[in-house]
Design a protein around this motif. Structure first.
Motif: not given
Length: 752
Positions: A31, A66, A69, A169, A173
């Motif tokens: 990440k 972020y 996350n 993301s 992901q």
């Protein structure tokens, strides 16, 4: 000698390489790489369009998305990111439009939002990350305002940055999620292997590794929680995928291995009383455990790399050797030989069960073709869900709540920071506030640790910056170093904050130097402001409504004792009814593991408090060890009755168990502040004597068999002897631990 040095250096290099590879494959690094790829792209865009003012709010938007996350299921993770970014965006928008009203009004409203945002952390780990994002948005508003862009334009760029990160993301992901779960499971497997190794060393090598073992248990509990939330959704259904079903079955076997490791400690302690660690009789068991650890470590590595795994045949060979070693004891007529035989027999049974678990894991891992026949139903009760009701927030609006105190404390710290900012009136003083927000945590130990790591990391980052600038000042080189450092920095935030602080400082310095030309004075400012922010955080955590762990350690002790008692009751129910293990039993087992892990974490926080604020540390640690030993004793008792045929439960046994339960209830009552009551069940001396006589009678029966020339023990006699010896020893141990726990709780209460 040169060969030994070469071999030593080779081992170090291999270990470092393995650790680096493991980190690169981790979720934290992934990440972080996604974020830095986005920020790097924005910086390149700003460089070629000469629009750096837009890059900063865009980067802030990406950061605000972020922060929330964190690990979990894909659905929960995306929802958390969206909600976290929305909250942070709202805080930023309010702050930007407060720059026009009078400064005093801005200050009051800002502190109000700091308090509200900080209180969001009552909603667990995800709530804490959302709270941090909101606080970071409040601080970032000053930097965005100073850029000179219009507020509406700035918010659009922030929205673009956050939206882009959320989209990137989610897409990345989707492809990474499978590896992410495998990586977490691999970490869990390797940690279980370390747990086996530490237990073995503690028993046979007489090392005091109890603190290490407790720390590993605490980390394993965390991995178990995250894996459950990743593999099961809210209704309890497995995430729809054959691979996930296979991984879920592996995960269940790993938990069983963990319980057997707890149980093994009791059996190993018994073996240690009768055998020396170098005796040929116990060597196959020690070699088996060493091979088991190696196999688990190998499986963890192969699982992370998605490669094939097969169980080594050497494990079965060691068990066959152990079986061969029993033959002389079977023919012996001495009582000591009988005692040694029963202990070794129980160890063989336990090792066979461990080998069977590992074989099942191998089958599930390799035979993906069979996983389509697996039921896709788990149980949602295993997932620890967070209640997001507004009632949770309202119930914490008092000084009994550590989060409420932290929120008030944070408002005070930020107020001090702003007053200093006005006094200093220099550029980049917002670094003081940012440092204070990052360093100040709800408890003293973590705040102190982060303060020292922040200062140390900033100093290291500053020194490295000056060293690099001495060699080169080429902008492409500086920006390249900044990108690499930022990726590494964010990837270490959750695990090694000193390294994170060093890399992030280096990245920020490289970017500033590249675009402003300042170097030495910038490094000095960064170090100075970091020191000031850390000092303010330490001052407020110590003097402003402090929370000391000695105030809450009693609650953690009470919860651990009650969880152990309920676990023991569930095992007794299995023993009495001979029913198979069900979900209720596993939930109670999980609760006992978690509560004991929480107790250890509470003690660690207490140990990190100042010496003047951590009274009764040794007594509290004694209760932690007693509770943990009780958990191991119950696990050993549980493992035995699950894996052996057992006889009916006697009234004498019930009497002893009633006494144990009474002792544990009284201990929990003492920790709850209830008046010390007289025990409702008297010490069952006659019941214990009857159980001893029963076992003695079985031993006499075996001696009569030997005298009559029967060398081979009958199967029925063998089972009864093994059960009588093992259960009796375990019950006596649990009884002693329960009594000692009650006495230590009384002592803690008296000295409070």
């Amino acid at each position: 000698m040169p060969h030994k040095i070469s071999l030593f250096l080779q081992r170090i290099f291999t270990a470092v390489l393995h650790r680096a590879n493991k980190h690169i494959l981790s979720f934290d690094f992934f990440k972080s790489a996604v974020l830095c790829l986005l920020l790097g792209g924005a910086l390149v865009w700003g460089y070629y369009t000469d629009n750096y003012k837009a890059v900063f709010p865009f980067a802030i938007g990406a950061l605000l998305a972020y922060f929330p996350n964190i690990e979990g299921s894909q659905r929960h993770r995306i929802i958390g990111i969206v909600l976290g970014f929305a909250w942070s965006f709202l805080m930023l928008a309010v702050q930007l439009f407060l720059f026009d009203p009078p400064k005093w009004f801005h200050f009051i409203v800002m502190l109000s939002f700091v308090f509200i945002t900080s209180m969001v952390s009552v909603y667990g780990h995800r709530g804490g990350n959302i709270s941090f994002g909101g606080l970071y948005a409040i601080v970032s508003s000053y930097g965005i305002h100073a850029m000179g862009l219009g507020h509406a334009d700035s918010l659009l760029h922030v929205l673009a940055g956050g939206g882009t990160y959320i989209l990137l993301s989610a897409v990345s992901q989707f492809f990474y999620q499978g590896h992410h779960i495998r990586s977490m499971l691999a970490d869990c497997v390797e940690l279980t292997a370390e747990y086996y190794s530490k237990l073995e060393q503690q028993v046979w090598d007489s090392k005091d590794l109890e603190a290490d073992i407790l720390h590993i248990e605490s980390r394993l509990n965390t991995f178990h929680e995250v894996l459950r939330s990743s593999l099961l959704n809210k209704p309890g259904r497995l995430v729809s995928s054959n691979k996930n079903r296979r991984l879920y079955l592996i995960f269940k076997e790993i938990i069983d291995l963990y319980e057997m490791a707890l149980a093994a400690h009791h059996d190993l302690e018994q073996a240690r009383e009768h055998f020396d660690g170098t005796e040929p009789l116990v060597q196959p068991y020690r070699k088996f455990t060493s091979l088991m650890v190696e196999e688990l470590e190998r499986f963890g590595e192969l699982l992370r790399l998605n490669r094939k795994f097969a169980v080594s045949a050497q494990l079965q060979t060691r068990l066959l050797e152990a079986e061969e070693n029993l033959k002389p004891l079977l023919r012996s007529r001495s009582r000591e030989a009988h005692e040694r035989l029963l202990i070794l027999r129980n160890l063989i049974d336990l090792k066979n069960k461990q080998l069977n678990c590992l074989s099942v894991i191998s089958k599930h891992y390799e035979n993906l073709v069979f996983t389509d026949k697996i039921r896709s139903q788990g149980d949602a009760r295993f997932i620890t869900t967070q209640d997001y009701s507004y009632k949770i927030l309202l119930s914490n609006l008092n000084f009994e709540s550590s989060i409420f105190r932290h929120s008030v404390r944070l408002c005070g710290a930020i107020a001090i920071c702003f007053l200093l900012q006005d006094v200093i009136s220099a550029e980049n003083t917002s670094w003081i506030i940012a440092t204070c927000i990052v360093v100040l945590r709800p408890n003293y130990g973590l705040t102190r640790s982060r303060a020292f790591n922040r200062i140390g990391g900033t100093l290291l980052g500053g020194v490295i910056t000056l060293a690099i600038l001495y060699l080169t000042d080429a902008k492409p080189v500086l920006l390249g170093i900044a990108g690499i450092s930022l990726t590494l920095g964010f990837s270490y935030v959750a695990t090694r904050y000193l390294l994170a602080s060093m890399y992030i400082t280096l990245a920020i310095m490289m970017v500033y130097v590249a675009f402003t030309g300042r170097s030495f004075d910038l490094v000095v400012d960064r170090v100075f402001y970091t020191f000031i922010g850390s000092a303010i955080a330490l001052f407020t955590i110590y003097f402003v409504f402090p929370v000391w762990e000695k105030e809450s350690i009693f609650t953690a002790i009470r919860k651990a004792i009650n969880a152990n008692r309920r676990y023991l009751e569930a095992v007794n129910h299995l023993y009495e009814t001979k029913e198979p293990v069900d979900t209720e039993f596993k939930l109670l087992r999980k609760e006992a593991f978690v509560k004991n892990g929480n107790l250890y974490e509470a003690f660690q926080r207490m140990k990190d408090d100042p010496k003047s604020k951590r009274s009764q540390l040794s007594n509290s640690y004694a209760v932690v060890l007693l509770s943990h030993s009780l958990l191991k004793g119950v696990a050993a008792y549980s493992t035995y009755i699950q894996n052996h045929q057992t006889t009916g439960i006697s009234e004498d046994f019930k009497a002893v168990m009633h006494y144990i339960m009474d002792q544990l209830r009284m201990a929990a009552g003492v920790m709850a502040g209830s008046p010390v009551s007289q025990p409702t069940v008297k010490e069952p001396l006659s019941a214990l004597e009857s159980l001893d006589k029963y076992y003695y009678g079985l031993s006499q029966l075996r001696e009569l068999e030997l005298e009559s020339g029967v060398a081979q023990m009958s199967y029925e006699t063998s089972l009864k002897l093994q059960e009588g010896r093992m259960i009796l020893d375990q019950v006596k141990s649990i009884k002693s631990l329960a009594e000692n726990t009650f006495q230590m709780c009384l002592l803690l209460k008296q000295l409070k």
